[in-house]
Design a protein around this motif. Structure first.
Motif, PDB file in Angstrom:
ATOM      1  N   LYS A 210       0.813  -1.219   0.000  1.00 18.09           N
ATOM      2  CA  LYS A 210       0.000   0.000   0.000  1.00 18.09           C
ATOM      3  C   LYS A 210       0.848   1.272   0.000  1.00 18.09           C
ATOM      4  O   LYS A 210       0.315   2.369  -0.162  1.00 18.09           O
ATOM      5  N   ILE A 211       2.151   1.125   0.204  1.00 18.08           N
ATOM      6  CA  ILE A 211       3.021   2.306   0.238  1.00 18.08           C
ATOM      7  C   ILE A 211       3.366   2.740  -1.179  1.00 18.08           C
ATOM      8  O   ILE A 211       3.830   1.947  -1.998  1.00 18.08           O
ATOM      9  N   GLU A 212       3.143   4.018  -1.461  1.00 14.59           N
ATOM     10  CA  GLU A 212       3.615   4.611  -2.707  1.00 14.59           C
ATOM     11  C   GLU A 212       5.034   5.087  -2.430  1.00 14.59           C
ATOM     12  O   GLU A 212       5.240   6.091  -1.740  1.00 14.59           O
ATOM     13  N   LEU A 213       6.005   4.360  -2.934  1.00 15.82           N
ATOM     14  CA  LEU A 213       7.395   4.520  -2.510  1.00 15.82           C
ATOM     15  C   LEU A 213       8.230   5.267  -3.549  1.00 15.82           C
ATOM     16  O   LEU A 213       8.180   4.962  -4.746  1.00 15.82           O
ATOM     17  N   TYR A 214       9.005   6.230  -3.052  1.00 18.69           N
ATOM     18  CA  TYR A 214       9.916   7.003  -3.901  1.00 18.69           C
ATOM     19  C   TYR A 214      11.274   7.083  -3.206  1.00 18.69           C
ATOM     20  O   TYR A 214      11.372   6.954  -1.995  1.00 18.69           O
ATOM     21  N   ASN A 215      12.310   7.354  -4.004  1.00 18.91           N
ATOM     22  CA  ASN A 215      13.642   7.532  -3.420  1.00 18.91           C
ATOM     23  C   ASN A 215      13.782   8.889  -2.744  1.00 18.91           C
ATOM     24  O   ASN A 215      14.494   9.021  -1.743  1.00 18.91           O
ATOM     25  N   GLU A 216      13.113   9.912  -3.274  1.00 18.00           N
ATOM     26  CA  GLU A 216      13.181  11.247  -2.674  1.00 18.00           C
ATOM     27  C   GLU A 216      11.894  12.009  -2.973  1.00 18.00           C
ATOM     28  O   GLU A 216      11.123  11.648  -3.870  1.00 18.00           O
ATOM     29  N   MET A 217      11.671  13.083  -2.233  1.00 18.85           N
ATOM     30  CA  MET A 217      10.426  13.836  -2.344  1.00 18.85           C
ATOM     31  C   MET A 217      10.200  14.419  -3.735  1.00 18.85           C
ATOM     32  O   MET A 217       9.061  14.531  -4.189  1.00 18.85           O
ATOM     33  N   SER A 218      11.267  14.804  -4.395  1.00 20.18           N
ATOM     34  CA  SER A 218      11.116  15.448  -5.701  1.00 20.18           C
ATOM     35  C   SER A 218      10.458  14.529  -6.730  1.00 20.18           C
ATOM     36  O   SER A 218       9.966  15.004  -7.762  1.00 20.18           O
TER      37      SER A 218
ATOM     38  N   ILE B 244       7.791  12.604  -6.058  1.00 14.41           N
ATOM     39  CA  ILE B 244       6.358  12.462  -5.760  1.00 14.41           C
ATOM     40  C   ILE B 244       5.560  13.269  -6.775  1.00 14.41           C
ATOM     41  O   ILE B 244       5.913  14.403  -7.111  1.00 14.41           O
ATOM     42  N   LYS B 245       4.488  12.677  -7.255  1.00 11.65           N
ATOM     43  CA  LYS B 245       3.740  13.323  -8.331  1.00 11.65           C
ATOM     44  C   LYS B 245       3.182  14.672  -7.899  1.00 11.65           C
ATOM     45  O   LYS B 245       2.747  14.861  -6.764  1.00 11.65           O
ATOM     46  N   GLN B 246       3.221  15.602  -8.818  1.00 15.63           N
ATOM     47  CA  GLN B 246       2.790  16.974  -8.564  1.00 15.63           C
ATOM     48  C   GLN B 246       1.317  17.008  -8.174  1.00 15.63           C
ATOM     49  O   GLN B 246       0.492  16.295  -8.746  1.00 15.63           O
ATOM     50  N   GLY B 247       0.997  17.832  -7.205  1.00 18.78           N
ATOM     51  CA  GLY B 247      -0.391  17.959  -6.765  1.00 18.78           C
ATOM     52  C   GLY B 247      -0.743  17.085  -5.576  1.00 18.78           C
ATOM     53  O   GLY B 247      -1.828  17.221  -5.012  1.00 18.78           O
ATOM     54  N   SER B 248       0.161  16.194  -5.168  1.00 18.43           N
ATOM     55  CA  SER B 248      -0.082  15.335  -4.002  1.00 18.43           C
ATOM     56  C   SER B 248       0.040  16.159  -2.732  1.00 18.43           C
ATOM     57  O   SER B 248       1.014  16.892  -2.547  1.00 18.43           O
ATOM     58  N   THR B 249      -0.952  16.054  -1.859  1.00 21.06           N
ATOM     59  CA  THR B 249      -0.902  16.749  -0.570  1.00 21.06           C
ATOM     60  C   THR B 249      -1.282  15.774   0.532  1.00 21.06           C
ATOM     61  O   THR B 249      -1.976  14.775   0.286  1.00 21.06           O
TER      62      THR B 249
ATOM     63  N   PHE C 153      13.765  19.189   0.716  1.00 23.26           N
ATOM     64  CA  PHE C 153      12.923  19.749   1.775  1.00 23.26           C
ATOM     65  C   PHE C 153      12.348  21.122   1.420  1.00 23.26           C
ATOM     66  O   PHE C 153      11.276  21.485   1.896  1.00 23.26           O
ATOM     67  N   GLN C 154      13.045  21.881   0.605  1.00 23.63           N
ATOM     68  CA  GLN C 154      12.552  23.212   0.249  1.00 23.63           C
ATOM     69  C   GLN C 154      11.216  23.136  -0.496  1.00 23.63           C
ATOM     70  O   GLN C 154      10.464  24.107  -0.536  1.00 23.63           O
ATOM     71  N   LYS C 155      10.913  21.966  -1.044  1.00 25.00           N
ATOM     72  CA  LYS C 155       9.672  21.798  -1.805  1.00 25.00           C
ATOM     73  C   LYS C 155       8.527  21.271  -0.943  1.00 25.00           C
ATOM     74  O   LYS C 155       7.431  21.039  -1.444  1.00 25.00           O
ATOM     75  N   ILE C 156       8.767  21.100   0.364  1.00 26.73           N
ATOM     76  CA  ILE C 156       7.782  20.418   1.208  1.00 26.73           C
ATOM     77  C   ILE C 156       6.464  21.183   1.299  1.00 26.73           C
ATOM     78  O   ILE C 156       5.395  20.574   1.440  1.00 26.73           O
TER      79      ILE C 156
ATOM     80  N   GLN D 147      16.781  20.609  10.427  1.00 22.70           N
ATOM     81  CA  GLN D 147      15.499  20.523   9.727  1.00 22.70           C
ATOM     82  C   GLN D 147      14.453  21.430  10.363  1.00 22.70           C
ATOM     83  O   GLN D 147      13.622  22.015   9.667  1.00 22.70           O
ATOM     84  N   ILE D 148      14.489  21.540  11.679  1.00 20.03           N
ATOM     85  CA  ILE D 148      13.542  22.439  12.352  1.00 20.03           C
ATOM     86  C   ILE D 148      13.742  23.866  11.868  1.00 20.03           C
ATOM     87  O   ILE D 148      12.775  24.569  11.549  1.00 20.03           O
ATOM     88  N   VAL D 149      14.981  24.306  11.790  1.00 27.94           N
ATOM     89  CA  VAL D 149      15.281  25.655  11.303  1.00 27.94           C
ATOM     90  C   VAL D 149      14.782  25.822   9.870  1.00 27.94           C
ATOM     91  O   VAL D 149      14.171  26.845   9.522  1.00 27.94           O
ATOM     92  N   GLN D 150      15.009  24.798   9.032  1.00 28.75           N
ATOM     93  CA  GLN D 150      14.537  24.845   7.651  1.00 28.75           C
ATOM     94  C   GLN D 150      13.028  25.043   7.596  1.00 28.75           C
ATOM     95  O   GLN D 150      12.522  25.909   6.868  1.00 28.75           O
ATOM     96  N   PHE D 151      12.314  24.225   8.361  1.00 28.35           N
ATOM     97  CA  PHE D 151      10.854  24.246   8.295  1.00 28.35           C
ATOM     98  C   PHE D 151      10.281  25.553   8.837  1.00 28.35           C
ATOM     99  O   PHE D 151       9.286  26.055   8.318  1.00 28.35           O
ATOM    100  N   MET D 152      10.885  26.100   9.872  1.00 32.28           N
ATOM    101  CA  MET D 152      10.381  27.353  10.427  1.00 32.28           C
ATOM    102  C   MET D 152      10.572  28.506   9.440  1.00 32.28           C
ATOM    103  O   MET D 152       9.811  29.476   9.455  1.00 32.28           O
ATOM    104  N   LYS D 153      11.581  28.402   8.588  1.00 34.95           N
ATOM    105  CA  LYS D 153      11.766  29.403   7.534  1.00 34.95           C
ATOM    106  C   LYS D 153      10.760  29.203   6.411  1.00 34.95           C
ATOM    107  O   LYS D 153      10.227  30.171   5.848  1.00 34.95           O
ATOM    108  N   ILE D 154      10.471  27.939   6.089  1.00 37.28           N
ATOM    109  CA  ILE D 154       9.514  27.632   5.021  1.00 37.28           C
ATOM    110  C   ILE D 154       8.097  28.008   5.442  1.00 37.28           C
ATOM    111  O   ILE D 154       7.291  28.477   4.630  1.00 37.28           O
TER     112      ILE D 154
END
Length: 213
Positions: free
Chosen positions: A93-101, A103-108, A121-124, A143-150
């Motif tokens: 049932k897992i839709e598996l990818y090597n990295e986030m980039s 993942i098909k566009q429009g997935s939320t 991560f910048q695309k999260i 990563q916390i610093v990254q996300f708080m900026k995003i």
């Protein structure tokens, strides 16, 4: 079977699996299932599947409660990729990818679990709904610093275990159990209330830890 029992059973299962250094803490599993329950999560992205301790535990919870959860995950480590189909009950049932980039566009997703690193991560933000919750397993400062900026309008709360690690498992039993970081990317009223409760609980737990030593 309640969510805490399922989480503890999941941790015990993976505590004795080869590669257990890649598993989430027992407390993290409990907290993740609590989030799934409290926010009625129907779609999950897990960044860094590892050997499957989180995904397997969530699938068991979903089975027990008749839930259909859309599960997407990333993993690039060959050892983990080989272990996942052996360890995860509903691996198919897992839709598996090597990295986030990839993942098909429009997935939320309702819930994003971060248990690894990813150069994308910048695309999260593109994978978030208006009320997406992010859970970062452990304390990943960069990563916390990254996300708080995003997510400049987000609210963050640390969530920590009130107990030391169980005697079984790969983590020292004389050290406090794991925890994580909750990020509410665009908090509404309920999420603000939840954040406030988490902040209060963590304050009390920290005081208790200092008292117990």
């Amino acid at each position: 079977m309640d969510y805490k029992t399922i989480a503890k059973a999941g941790y015990k299962k993976f505590a004795f699996v080869e590669g257990n250094q890649y598993i989430a803490s027992e407390y993290a599993l409990i907290k993740i299932l609590e989030l799934v329950k409290d926010f009625k999560v129907k779609s999950i992205l897990e960044v860094g599947l590892g050997i499957g301790s989180i995904s397997d535990t969530i699938f068991h919870y979903a089975r027990q409660n008749g839930l259909d959860i859309q599960y997407t995950g990333t993993e690039a480590n060959d050892y983990c990729l080989d272990a996942l189909p052996k360890n995860v009950v509903d691996y198919h049932k897992i839709e598996l990818y090597n990295e986030m980039s990839q993942i098909k566009q429009g997935s939320t997703f309702d819930l994003i679990i971060v248990d690894g690193s990813d150069d994308s991560f910048q695309k999260i933000a593109g994978y978030c709904k208006a009320d997406t919750v992010i859970f970062i397993e452990g304390y990943r400062g960069v990563q916390i610093v990254q996300f708080m900026k995003i997510f400049p309008n987000s609210l963050r709360a640390e969530t920590i275990s009130p107990s030391k690690n169980p005697a079984y498992g790969p983590f020292p039993a004389d050290r406090w159990g794991g925890g994580g970081q909750l990020i509410f990317t665009n908090p509404g009223l309920y999420q603000k209330w939840y954040w406030l409760i988490e902040k209060g609980n963590s304050f009390i737990k920290n005081r208790m830890r200092k008292f117990k030593g």
